[in-house]
Design an enzyme around this catalytic site. Structure first.
Site, PDB file in Angstrom:
ATOM      1  N   ASP A 310       0.680  -1.280   0.102  1.00 34.84           N
ATOM      2  CA  ASP A 310      -0.008   0.010   0.130  1.00 34.84           C
ATOM      3  C   ASP A 310       0.808   1.397   0.077  1.00 34.84           C
ATOM      4  OD1 ASP A 310       0.844  -0.964   2.435  1.00 34.84           O
ATOM      5  OD2 ASP A 310      -0.584   0.490   3.631  1.00 34.84           O
ATOM      6  N   GLU A 311       0.281   2.178  -0.291  1.00 34.66           N
ATOM      7  CA  GLU A 311       0.795   3.734  -0.230  1.00 34.66           C
ATOM      8  C   GLU A 311       2.048   3.855  -0.680  1.00 34.66           C
ATOM      9  OE1 GLU A 311      -2.297   5.433   3.167  1.00 34.66           O
ATOM     10  OE2 GLU A 311      -0.291   4.270   3.909  1.00 34.66           O
ATOM     11  N   VAL A 312       2.678   3.632  -1.587  1.00 34.44           N
ATOM     12  CA  VAL A 312       4.084   3.812  -2.258  1.00 34.44           C
ATOM     13  C   VAL A 312       4.043   5.197  -2.662  1.00 34.44           C
ATOM     14  CG1 VAL A 312       5.916   3.191  -3.925  1.00 34.44           C
ATOM     15  CG2 VAL A 312       4.150   1.346  -3.202  1.00 34.44           C
TER      16      VAL A 312
END
Lengths: 670, 670
Positions: A310-312
């Site tokens: 998630d959330e790179v």
């Protein structure tokens, strides 16, 4: 005793149950239940006889735990008698439990004895929990009413994510949650073990990971084995998550060369989405991950492995010319494509280590093997899309415990809601759901009160038939569950009074405890905007002391509902409400005075002041309901005031507003 | 907020302190204290700088714990700043702490910083506890008032006995007590490790001891080392007790040949004095004990070793013709003489293993080496006799926590009271005292509430100057200590409400919790006469839920004292008392109704009914004090009724009677 009245009321609000016979307090509600007649008396003669597979030590330990808990409930030593429970188990279950484990059981109680039959040890463990929940007191002592229960879960994957990355949670804390999970028949601990703020597992192959990345707060391999075994004893799988390529700063403190930007790196102390990410273009990264997973695969026997994903941070890769060149060379159009490339590589590594990949929505990308499980924090739509593309899925959207929503809110979510557009086959790909306990504002001291008892409502959603969604009845049973969860060692019930005593610093905590019992913490996002916290800040504030969805929330609604009932309403409910409204305005001055010597308690003052205004509105509404004239403007204004008062007051949010809003809304307008 | 008034009252009852300056909440009271002017502000800039002996990891850990606790108190991360506390320690102290360890320290706080100076690490640890207790809140935040403290203990041996023999207490439970002991500057954990009901230590030389004698509930050697190290980190010695020749049934399950009567033996399940005893006539017994102590001496580094020696059943030896023959042959006139022979043999063994012997009064017998320490459960007289004969001594009489007496009762005991007939030299032989927490009715769940906070009063008796014995001031400070003890993890404050919730089984616990807050458990002896308990009985009864000396005891006395004050008395105190008396009669019917579904709660009914009668007497007394006529007969009758109502009601005893008795006694009679 006014409190007794309120408790009776909480029960009475719910209409008689459809089935004849006594109303149960089981949670989750079993798939099938039929009452018999008579009751099985429980006394010192009670014992449990096991007909199982020889050498099923897990079952033996489970039965021993059951007997000890039964003893505590009825106040008599048991286990040495001759009558009671016969347990028949046909098999020990899989050597490594997976989502296909048969958790069903049959429980029959008559006035002469009980029988529990299950195809697996895990099924029997589920049945033992049900039997404990059936125990009740009467004038002759303790007993279980005669009943026939045929039970099995609706979803095979019913989990809780615990984030031990941002704030470390000691082994004892984790074990306590496992005990609670067993009570409500959950079967997956999703253990979030690495984050920007900490790498939490001992690696012997790469010991600098924990040496430099954990502040000394990590699980030893022995402790991991201990937790996995403790979970297995309770029919619970442990799925580890090592989040990558983002949320990974703590790895790079020791291994900066695996990152996509130049180091050095330090453990992150604040919260958010940070730039450091694995460099997907280096072969050394895959060798490193391969070796790491190779070591960890032996520690975590579960067939599933969570890669996060998630959330790179977009800049993590875009700012690196070498990575941009790699993307051009491999025709990877954008970061998503690069992450998909990374995931395909990861997937191959996991396959080699016989692990099935799980990741967050972001990993869902064409080309990903359909064996990958998508855990959706985005919602049913995202989950449904995955299912339609052939992926297995788990719902976590709206099961975020750090959002500080009510048990009701979570309860009414459904991984496959009525009217879902999924085909039966696609729906079967939805394995279940997971509640998520993220760790930004979480301490070993507060965690129980954040997770419980709301998690029991989510557990019921995932176990019980879809049609079980009666909110008043859920709250009625949840209130009994509070005691059962406390009995296995969870600290949610005593949490707020204890922290109020601490915050009062030796002065009288009564006003603070009273205010906190009517309030809840602001959500993660709201709090983050209002208070600059780091991982080093002690979590000793009013927002840490208050509980999400405190019992007062539903109680106020129940009282308001009783006042507004069609037949003129309950006079007693009116009196109780009036006396509460009369008391609330006194809390702000009392807190003000406490704050003179207890600065930490001052945080609660804005909420106490707002509570005084809510009380005035409530008192007005009661008067209007008693026959006073009301105008549409009056009502509109008060409802608007309540909306405004419902916003966070400092780091707290008043939980009693929905009840007062019901009252105001119920005032007739000419 | 009436409660606020009561708390203010508890403070106000005590006259202004003799020294000028703010009144402190230190416990134990330091030997010397002088207030300065100004205050040291505490905020994120605070840190501690250590000038110690290089490599004093114990001090480093102690300072780290201090900083974490300070952070929790003030709500700010500290330790990275530049101002604050300078700690100077001249030496690490003895490699193995003994009673001669110098525990003194000097603490100076000014408005610009604090300095702590101590000859040893242990002294510095004591000073850090004092500094934490000086922290207070004001309108500007948290601070420490300027002060100069020169402190050292009155007695060098200040202990707590924990009986882990009758009911096992897990390592975590023991560690929690050590944390509490450090807060109140106690320095000896006397660990009672073997009993008729269990042998609690892993022996590798004689593994059948724990295998057959413990029900699997024993401390591994690793755990023993862990506890000893944990204690040492807090400046606490660990003195093991292996009780012999009596109280030793559990040894003989594995080794019947060491007993004076023929086996086989089983672990004892009931409580009392039992016949099995070591056979003092066999050489094999001494070889066995020698080998055992040889193994254990390495685990327990303390220079002292407790052999028990209490309550040997007379018949154990008299019934054995071979033993009678041995006594005749050795001119041992009676059992006492035989036990003295046994003790001399033990003493020689202990000397060989470099241990100094400690035992209960019974071992005091002519011919015992004066190096032996006598621990007196019989009283000051017995202790004094030992001292006159040259023995070192420790007082435990009237420090028995299982007798369920008040903190006041224990506080006013003194190992060397004013007017003692001991010479100065003899008095120096009295090393101090130990509170005893015997284990008949003790569970890991209830232990905190039995020990704390009363132990803080005993700790003060043993640390502070003899003249410190102002009971109202002790209760004022004890009430603040409750929070401090909770802060280090002790569960005494939340215990009663939590158990009330458990006993109510999902119904409303309010009436039960209210009653239990006004009552205390019957003493060990009283309970044993009324309830047949074994080691297997779950301890989940009203007597387990109630706490000894609940805060209501002193509060009622304070209120009564305020009503009776010379200047006409406090009208507010009168109102508060009247409203309590009005509420009490409602508890019995509420409990009666709770009991319909919660059989365990019914235990509390007799006390609730008695409370109603006490309330009637209290109400009457208030009326009489308001000017109603009273006769000598009225008064005599009411006092007699109160005496009768003060006896145990079921397994509880009402704690509010002393307060009501004060009121009745204060009614003027013509």
């Amino acid at each position: 005793m006014k409190i007794l009245f309120v408790v009776a009321l909480l029960g009475a609000l719910h209409p008689a149950p459809p089935a004849a016979g006594p109303r149960h307090t089981l949670m989750p509600v079993p798939a099938g239940l039929a009452w018999g007649s008579g009751r099985l008396r429980l006394d010192g003669r009670f014992t449990a006889v096991v007909h199982g597979v020889p050498g099923d030590a897990r079952l033996e330990r489970g039965v021993a735990r059951f007997l000890r808990r039964l003893e505590r409930t009825i106040g008599v030593a048991v286990g040495a008698g001759t009558t009671g429970l016969t347990i028949t188990v046909r098999g020990k279950g899989a050597a490594v439990q997976g989502p296909d484990e048969d958790e069903s059981y049959l429980l029959d109680v008559t006035d002469t004895g009980a029988t529990l039959t299950a195809p697996t040890t895990v099924g029997a463990l589920r049945g033992l929990e049900t039997l404990l929940q059936l125990v009740e007191g009467d004038s002759a002592g303790y007993a279980v009413p005669a009943v026939h229960i045929a039970d099995r879960p609706r979803f095979p994957w019913r989990g809780l994510l615990i984030d031990a990355g941002r704030h470390f949670q000691p082994v004892e804390t984790i074990k306590r949650q496992l005990d609670g999970m067993a009570v409500v028949k959950l079967n997956v601990l999703h253990w979030h073990l690495s984050e920007d703020q900490g790498f939490r597992v001992e690696s012997r192959r790469f010991p600098r990971l924990q040496q430099l990345g954990s502040d000394g707060r990590y699980y030893t391999q022995e402790q991991i084995r201990e937790v996995v075994a403790y979970a297995r004893d309770r029919g619970i799988r442990v799925v580890p998550e090592f989040d990558m390529p983002g949320h990974s700063t703590a790895w790079f403190v020791a291994y900066p060369e695996e990152a996509s930007s130049p180091g050095p790196f330090t453990i992150e102390r604040t919260f958010g989405v940070f730039r450091p990410a694995f460099d997907p273009t280096r072969e050394s990264v895959y060798r490193f991950i391969d070796a790491f997973i190779g070591e960890m695969a032996a520690l975590f026997p579960d067939p599933y492995w969570h890669i996060g994903g998630d959330e790179v941070d977009a800049a993590a890769w875009k700012d690196n010319p070498r990575i941009r060149a790699f993307m051009r060379a491999h025709r990877l159009a954008d970061n998503d494509a690069l992450q998909a490339y990374f995931n395909r590589r990861l997937s191959a590594i996991l396959t080699r280590h016989r692990k099935q990949m799980v990741g967050w929505d972001e990993i869902l990308h064409p080309g990903l093997p359909t064996s990958t499980v998508i855990q959706s924090w985005r919602g049913q739509e995202s989950l449904g899309r995955g299912a339609k593309e052939g992926h297995l899925g788990i719902l976590s959207a709206n099961f975020y415990l750090d959002h500080m929503r009510t048990a009701e809110f979570h309860y009414l979510q459904d991984p496959v809601p009525a009217g879902s557009l999924l085909t039966a086959e696609e729906a079967r790909r939805v394995l279940g759901g997971e509640a998520c306990m993220w760790g930004e504002h979480l301490s070993p001291e507060s965690i129980d009160s954040r997770i419980w008892p709301r998690l029991a409502a989510i557990a019921e959603r995932l176990w019980s038939p879809r049609e079980v969604r009666d909110v008043p009845d859920m709250y009625r049973r949840l209130s009994v569950m509070r005691g059962r969860l406390e009995e296995v060692g969870l600290g949610s019930e005593g949490h707020t009074p204890r922290m109020a005593r601490q915050m009062a610093g030796g002065a009288d905590p009564a006003a603070l405890a009273a205010l906190l019992s009517l309030a809840e913490p602001a959500s993660l996002g709201e709090r983050a905007r209002r208070q600059a916290l780091t991982t080093l800040t002690p979590l000793v504030f009013a927002a840490d002391a208050a509980r999400p969805d405190p019992p007062a929330q539903w109680e106020l609604r129940a009282l308001a509902t009783a006042v507004l009932a069609r037949d003129g309403g309950s006079a007693e409910a009116r009196r109780v409400l009036a006396s509460r409204f009369a008391r609330w305005p006194g809390l702000a001055p009392a807190l003000d005075s406490l704050g003179a010597t207890a600065p930490l308690a001052r945080d609660a003052l804005p909420a106490a002041q707002a509570l005084g205004r809510v009380a005035a509105i409530g008192t007005d509404a009661l008067e209007m309901l008693g026959g006073g004239p009301a105008t549409a403007d009056w009502k509109k204004e008060r409802l608007a005031q309540l909306d405004s008062l419902e916003r966070p007051q400092g780091l707290l949010r008043l939980s009693v507003i929905p009840g007062v809003r019901l009252l105001v809304a119920g005032v007739p307008v000419p």
